[in-house]
Scaffold this motif. Structure first.
Motif, PDB file in Angstrom:
ATOM      1  N   GLU A  19       0.920  -1.262  -0.126  1.00  0.00           N
ATOM      2  CA  GLU A  19       0.010   0.153   0.114  1.00  0.00           C
ATOM      3  C   GLU A  19       0.787   1.289   0.110  1.00  0.00           C
ATOM      4  O   GLU A  19       0.727   2.132  -0.448  1.00  0.00           O
ATOM      5  CB  GLU A  19      -1.252  -0.072   1.209  1.00  0.00           C
ATOM      6  CG  GLU A  19      -1.981  -0.894   1.205  1.00  0.00           C
ATOM      7  CD  GLU A  19      -1.627  -2.349   1.936  1.00  0.00           C
ATOM      8  OE1 GLU A  19      -0.510  -2.605   1.983  1.00  0.00           O
ATOM      9  OE2 GLU A  19      -2.377  -3.198   1.634  1.00  0.00           O
ATOM     10  N   GLN A  20       1.956   1.319   0.768  1.00  0.00           N
ATOM     11  CA  GLN A  20       2.756   2.378   0.937  1.00  0.00           C
ATOM     12  C   GLN A  20       3.479   2.442  -0.564  1.00  0.00           C
ATOM     13  O   GLN A  20       3.949   3.743  -1.105  1.00  0.00           O
ATOM     14  CB  GLN A  20       3.721   2.223   1.907  1.00  0.00           C
ATOM     15  CG  GLN A  20       4.560   3.365   2.279  1.00  0.00           C
ATOM     16  CD  GLN A  20       5.381   3.425   3.395  1.00  0.00           C
ATOM     17  OE1 GLN A  20       5.351   2.395   4.345  1.00  0.00           O
ATOM     18  NE2 GLN A  20       6.561   3.987   3.474  1.00  0.00           N
ATOM     19  N   ARG A  45       0.944   4.152  -2.882  1.00  0.00           N
ATOM     20  CA  ARG A  45       0.926   5.303  -2.584  1.00  0.00           C
ATOM     21  C   ARG A  45       2.029   6.255  -3.045  1.00  0.00           C
ATOM     22  O   ARG A  45       1.869   7.376  -3.847  1.00  0.00           O
ATOM     23  CB  ARG A  45       0.535   5.525  -1.081  1.00  0.00           C
ATOM     24  CG  ARG A  45       0.091   6.934  -0.611  1.00  0.00           C
ATOM     25  CD  ARG A  45       0.056   6.900   0.781  1.00  0.00           C
ATOM     26  NE  ARG A  45      -1.293   5.958   1.309  1.00  0.00           N
ATOM     27  CZ  ARG A  45      -2.539   6.310   1.022  1.00  0.00           C
ATOM     28  NH1 ARG A  45      -2.812   7.488   0.466  1.00  0.00           N
ATOM     29  NH2 ARG A  45      -3.454   5.375   1.436  1.00  0.00           N
ATOM     30  N   SER A  46       3.277   6.009  -2.725  1.00  0.00           N
ATOM     31  CA  SER A  46       4.426   6.754  -3.202  1.00  0.00           C
ATOM     32  C   SER A  46       4.531   6.711  -4.549  1.00  0.00           C
ATOM     33  O   SER A  46       5.030   7.931  -5.089  1.00  0.00           O
ATOM     34  CB  SER A  46       5.713   6.128  -2.553  1.00  0.00           C
ATOM     35  OG  SER A  46       5.567   6.208  -1.104  1.00  0.00           O
ATOM     36  N   SER A  83       1.919   9.192  -6.266  1.00  0.00           N
ATOM     37  CA  SER A  83       2.241  10.524  -5.825  1.00  0.00           C
ATOM     38  C   SER A  83       3.391  10.963  -6.639  1.00  0.00           C
ATOM     39  O   SER A  83       3.366  12.160  -7.150  1.00  0.00           O
ATOM     40  CB  SER A  83       2.551  10.620  -4.368  1.00  0.00           C
ATOM     41  OG  SER A  83       2.714  11.937  -3.925  1.00  0.00           O
ATOM     42  N   THR A 116      -2.786   1.441 -12.970  1.00  0.00           N
ATOM     43  CA  THR A 116      -2.435   2.444 -12.396  1.00  0.00           C
ATOM     44  C   THR A 116      -1.760   3.438 -13.156  1.00  0.00           C
ATOM     45  O   THR A 116      -1.972   4.678 -13.262  1.00  0.00           O
ATOM     46  CB  THR A 116      -1.429   2.020 -11.363  1.00  0.00           C
ATOM     47  OG1 THR A 116      -1.785   1.077 -10.360  1.00  0.00           O
ATOM     48  CG2 THR A 116      -0.858   3.199 -10.651  1.00  0.00           C
ATOM     49  N   LYS A 148      -4.671  12.822  -7.873  1.00  0.00           N
ATOM     50  CA  LYS A 148      -3.804  11.860  -7.137  1.00  0.00           C
ATOM     51  C   LYS A 148      -4.526  11.100  -6.058  1.00  0.00           C
ATOM     52  O   LYS A 148      -3.980  10.018  -5.949  1.00  0.00           O
ATOM     53  CB  LYS A 148      -2.486  12.751  -6.716  1.00  0.00           C
ATOM     54  CG  LYS A 148      -1.371  11.982  -6.151  1.00  0.00           C
ATOM     55  CD  LYS A 148      -0.377  12.878  -5.444  1.00  0.00           C
ATOM     56  CE  LYS A 148       0.239  14.048  -6.322  1.00  0.00           C
ATOM     57  NZ  LYS A 148       1.207  14.613  -5.399  1.00  0.00           N
ATOM     58  N   GLU A 149      -5.182  11.673  -5.136  1.00  0.00           N
ATOM     59  CA  GLU A 149      -5.676  11.176  -4.093  1.00  0.00           C
ATOM     60  C   GLU A 149      -6.882  10.164  -4.546  1.00  0.00           C
ATOM     61  O   GLU A 149      -7.164   9.211  -4.016  1.00  0.00           O
ATOM     62  CB  GLU A 149      -6.356  11.848  -2.989  1.00  0.00           C
ATOM     63  CG  GLU A 149      -5.238  12.816  -2.275  1.00  0.00           C
ATOM     64  CD  GLU A 149      -4.510  13.898  -3.238  1.00  0.00           C
ATOM     65  OE1 GLU A 149      -5.370  14.418  -4.167  1.00  0.00           O
ATOM     66  OE2 GLU A 149      -3.373  14.433  -2.899  1.00  0.00           O
ATOM     67  N   THR A 209      -5.080   7.110  -6.012  1.00  0.00           N
ATOM     68  CA  THR A 209      -4.806   6.205  -5.001  1.00  0.00           C
ATOM     69  C   THR A 209      -5.720   5.430  -4.134  1.00  0.00           C
ATOM     70  O   THR A 209      -5.603   4.134  -3.768  1.00  0.00           O
ATOM     71  CB  THR A 209      -3.906   7.195  -3.772  1.00  0.00           C
ATOM     72  OG1 THR A 209      -2.779   7.655  -4.600  1.00  0.00           O
ATOM     73  CG2 THR A 209      -3.356   6.407  -2.957  1.00  0.00           C
ATOM     74  N   SER A 210      -6.826   5.897  -3.915  1.00  0.00           N
ATOM     75  CA  SER A 210      -7.921   5.481  -3.357  1.00  0.00           C
ATOM     76  C   SER A 210      -8.422   4.228  -4.026  1.00  0.00           C
ATOM     77  O   SER A 210      -8.532   3.244  -3.523  1.00  0.00           O
ATOM     78  CB  SER A 210      -9.109   6.338  -3.030  1.00  0.00           C
ATOM     79  OG  SER A 210      -8.420   7.402  -1.983  1.00  0.00           O
ATOM     80  N   LEU A 227      -5.676   1.319  -4.314  1.00  0.00           N
ATOM     81  CA  LEU A 227      -5.596   0.511  -3.089  1.00  0.00           C
ATOM     82  C   LEU A 227      -6.964  -0.049  -2.625  1.00  0.00           C
ATOM     83  O   LEU A 227      -6.705  -1.378  -2.082  1.00  0.00           O
ATOM     84  CB  LEU A 227      -5.314   1.629  -1.730  1.00  0.00           C
ATOM     85  CG  LEU A 227      -3.962   2.303  -1.729  1.00  0.00           C
ATOM     86  CD1 LEU A 227      -3.950   3.297  -0.550  1.00  0.00           C
ATOM     87  CD2 LEU A 227      -3.008   1.247  -1.823  1.00  0.00           C
TER      88      LEU A 227
END
Length: 198
Positions: free
Chosen positions: A79-80, A83-84, A87, A150, A184-185, A188-189, A192
């Motif tokens: 997940e990290q 996310r990275s 971003s 993605t 971006k958010e 990501t959501s 994930l």
């Protein structure tokens, strides 16, 4: 290594023309004209169009490489990593709008050479799928879907910007930019949530 002012003018001109016309359709004389130098000086710095393209591509890919490398960091939870990656990838494209079209043109023109240039920069995309598959506890096919979705979600708005702006925002580029705020958010959501639901 820092480029001289003349080298930078050449690279800027080449990047612009490679993006507009593709590497195959761009002539060295056009690059010299765009850079405001004579062809002999262009050949002094870059002996061939292929060398110039390779230098330009490596410079461009260098912007993307850190965001791609984070995906292979097995010390981080998936997940990290995602996310990275999202971003950093969005930030790089926002600052280098030419990159998606530049790379897509070369994917169509010479994918084997593009892969060679990517691996010479220290990143091998073929190693990515097994790592992601292990991280999500699924097959490489599902890992492929994850990375494909993605990248598509991040890249398409920038590749399609001229049409999207024309159709949905009546040519208003500021309205297009405002529509992308917070994307971006949202990406990501979405990504994930697909990992959690697999």
């Amino acid at each position: 290594m820092t480029e001289t002012p003349t080298e930078q003018k050449i690279l800027d001109a080449a990047r612009k023309l490679f993006m507009q016309k593709g590497m195959g359709a761009t002539r060295m004389q056009e690059i010299a004209d765009e850079a405001g130098i004579n062809k002999a000086l262009l050949h002094y710095y870059f002996r061939s169009k292929q060398k110039l393209f390779e230098h330009t591509f490596k410079e461009a890919f260098g912007h993307l490489q850190p965001s791609l490398q984070v995906l292979t960091n097995i010390d981080l939870p998936i997940e990290q990593r995602m996310r990275s990656f999202i971003s950093e990838y969005v930030d790089v494209i926002e600052q280098n709008r030419f990159l998606p079209l530049f790379i897509m043109q070369e994917i169509q023109r010479d994918p084997a050479n593009l892969y060679k240039l990517m691996t010479s920069s220290g990143f091998d995309p073929r190693k990515l799928l097994p790592l992601l598959a292990k991280a999500i506890g699924k097959s490489e096919k599902e890992a492929f879907e994850l990375i494909l979705n993605t990248i598509s979600l991040v890249v398409f708005p920038y590749v399609g910007q001229p049409l999207i702006t024309h159709v949905f925002f009546h040519g208003d580029e500021q309205a297009f930019a405002q529509a992308l705020e917070g994307r971006k958010e949202r990406i990501t959501s979405l990504i994930l949530s697909t990992i959690k639901n697999q």
